[in-house]
Design a protein around this motif. Structure first.
Motif, mmCIF file in Angstrom:
data_model
loop_
_atom_site.group_PDB
_atom_site.id
_atom_site.type_symbol
_atom_site.label_atom_id
_atom_site.label_comp_id
_atom_site.label_asym_id
_atom_site.label_seq_id
_atom_site.Cartn_x
_atom_site.Cartn_y
_atom_site.Cartn_z
ATOM 1 N N PHE A 133 -7.527 3.852 2.223
ATOM 2 C CA PHE A 133 -7.891 4.275 0.865
ATOM 3 C C PHE A 133 -9.105 5.202 0.855
ATOM 4 N N CYS A 134 -9.927 5.119 1.888
ATOM 5 C CA CYS A 134 -11.220 5.801 1.889
ATOM 6 C C CYS A 134 -11.150 7.261 2.307
ATOM 7 N N GLU A 186 3.325 0.532 3.373
ATOM 8 C CA GLU A 186 4.484 1.423 3.366
ATOM 9 C C GLU A 186 4.154 2.760 4.027
ATOM 10 N N VAL A 187 2.911 3.185 3.902
ATOM 11 C CA VAL A 187 2.511 4.495 4.429
ATOM 12 C C VAL A 187 2.524 4.474 5.963
ATOM 13 N N ALA A 188 1.950 3.422 6.556
ATOM 14 C CA ALA A 188 1.947 3.306 8.023
ATOM 15 C C ALA A 188 3.240 2.678 8.540
ATOM 16 N N GLY A 189 4.059 2.126 7.650
ATOM 17 C CA GLY A 189 5.330 1.516 8.047
ATOM 18 C C GLY A 189 5.156 0.204 8.793
ATOM 19 N N VAL A 190 4.144 -0.580 8.416
ATOM 20 C CA VAL A 190 3.893 -1.870 9.079
ATOM 21 C C VAL A 190 3.558 -2.946 8.040
ATOM 22 N N ILE A 232 0.893 -1.165 0.000
ATOM 23 C CA ILE A 232 0.000 0.000 0.000
ATOM 24 C C ILE A 232 0.923 1.204 0.000
ATOM 25 N N THR A 233 0.839 2.021 -1.010
ATOM 26 C CA THR A 233 1.837 3.070 -1.154
ATOM 27 C C THR A 233 1.202 4.394 -1.580
ATOM 28 N N GLU A 234 2.017 5.429 -1.539
ATOM 29 C CA GLU A 234 1.534 6.745 -1.969
ATOM 30 C C GLU A 234 1.769 6.901 -3.462
ATOM 31 N N ASP A 235 1.003 7.755 -4.073
ATOM 32 C CA ASP A 235 1.263 8.014 -5.487
ATOM 33 C C ASP A 235 2.248 9.178 -5.612
ATOM 34 N N LEU A 289 -2.511 10.256 -2.807
ATOM 35 C CA LEU A 289 -3.411 9.195 -3.236
ATOM 36 C C LEU A 289 -2.735 7.853 -2.988
ATOM 37 N N LEU A 290 -3.454 6.959 -2.360
ATOM 38 C CA LEU A 290 -2.883 5.655 -2.053
ATOM 39 C C LEU A 290 -3.234 4.664 -3.140
ATOM 40 N N LYS A 291 -2.361 3.715 -3.359
ATOM 41 C CA LYS A 291 -2.631 2.712 -4.376
ATOM 42 C C LYS A 291 -1.963 1.384 -4.006
ATOM 43 N N TRP A 292 -2.434 0.322 -4.631
ATOM 44 C CA TRP A 292 -1.821 -0.995 -4.474
ATOM 45 C C TRP A 292 -0.721 -1.150 -5.499
ATOM 46 N N GLU A 293 0.410 -1.680 -5.078
ATOM 47 C CA GLU A 293 1.505 -1.919 -6.011
ATOM 48 C C GLU A 293 2.036 -3.333 -5.776
#
Ligand code: FES
Length: 232
Positions: A114-115, A175-179, A31-34, A39-43
């Motif tokens: 994401f919401c 990745e955003v929350a680091g967990v 789960i990462t930032e764009d 904006l969050l997205k799946w990679e």
């Protein structure tokens, strides 16, 4: 001798792992930032080798994550299933827009985040449903939600607006929350409790793999406060 293909299924093993059968594709996703950093997205990070059957850790102690390595025998967490068996629709809160309804079961939140972008799915539906672009964003937010906490419905047809997933499992890293995040199950794979009870068949489900959820086998976002990291 011909090999028998097993049904795609996830069986919760009492005080043990999730037993996955039926050669379900397994991948690791982030789960990462764009590029705009909001904006969050799946990679997708990688695919795991195909296996007809495998067992996924649900105690959070395996040193071979996401697979079980037997560490649950010494794990301190309580692995009992505590999730309510009520259906999604029987518990859902409703937010109505002009042409769309957002159904929400907050207990299912897996902290995917994401919401929340662009004002949040709830306000987009409640206040901006006359704007097709805003509704497109709200639908995308609900569709990206790993746990299926949020589900959109077209008011005219009464049909859920769901992504068209093939049955698959994704091991989330946030990745955003680091967990390390939950096990994201997609494409209506049957989940069977340790007592043989079948959970409601859903297109998106997030399963706990840190051992800390209060709604096992489902993720309740506890991995964030627990600062869960794969132990490998
Ligand atoms: S469930 Fe077996 S090591 Fe975690």
């Amino acid at each position: 001798m011909s090999s028998v293909k097993e049904e795609k299924k996830i069986k919760v093993i009492k005080n043990g792992p999730y037993m996955v059968t039926g050669n379900v594709p397994l991948a690791k996703e982030m789960i990462t930032e764009d590029e705009k950093r909001y904006l969050l997205k799946w990679e997708k990070v990688s695919d795991y080798p195909e296996q007809e059957t495998h067992s996924l850790c649900r105690c959070g102690e395996s040193k071979n994550a996401p697979f079980c390595d037997g560490a649950h025998k010494r794990a301190a967490c309580n692995m009992a299933e505590t999730a309510e068996k009520a259906t999604f629709q029987s518990k859902a809160e409703k937010v109505e827009g002009d042409d769309i309804i957002l159904f929400d079961v907050p207990d299912l939140c897996a902290s995917g985040h994401f919401c929340t972008r662009a004002g949040g799915a709830w306000d987009l539906v409640r206040e901006r449903s006359d704007d097709p672009e805003k509704i497109r964003i709200a639908i995308k937010e609900a569709s990206d939600c790993p746990s299926g906490r949020l589900v959109m419905m077209d008011k005219k047809t009464g049909q859920e607006i769901e992504p068209d997933f093939e049955p698959s499992i994704s091991i989330a890293q946030d990745e955003v929350a680091g967990v390390s995040g939950p096990i994201c199950v997609r494409g209506r794979i049957q989940i069977e409790g340790s007592d043989g009870t079948l959970y409601e068949l859903r297109n998106r489900v997030a399963l706990c793999r840190c051992g800390q959820s209060n709604s096992k086998p489902f993720c309740d976002g506890s991995h964030v406060a627990y600062k869960f990291h794969d132990k490998q």
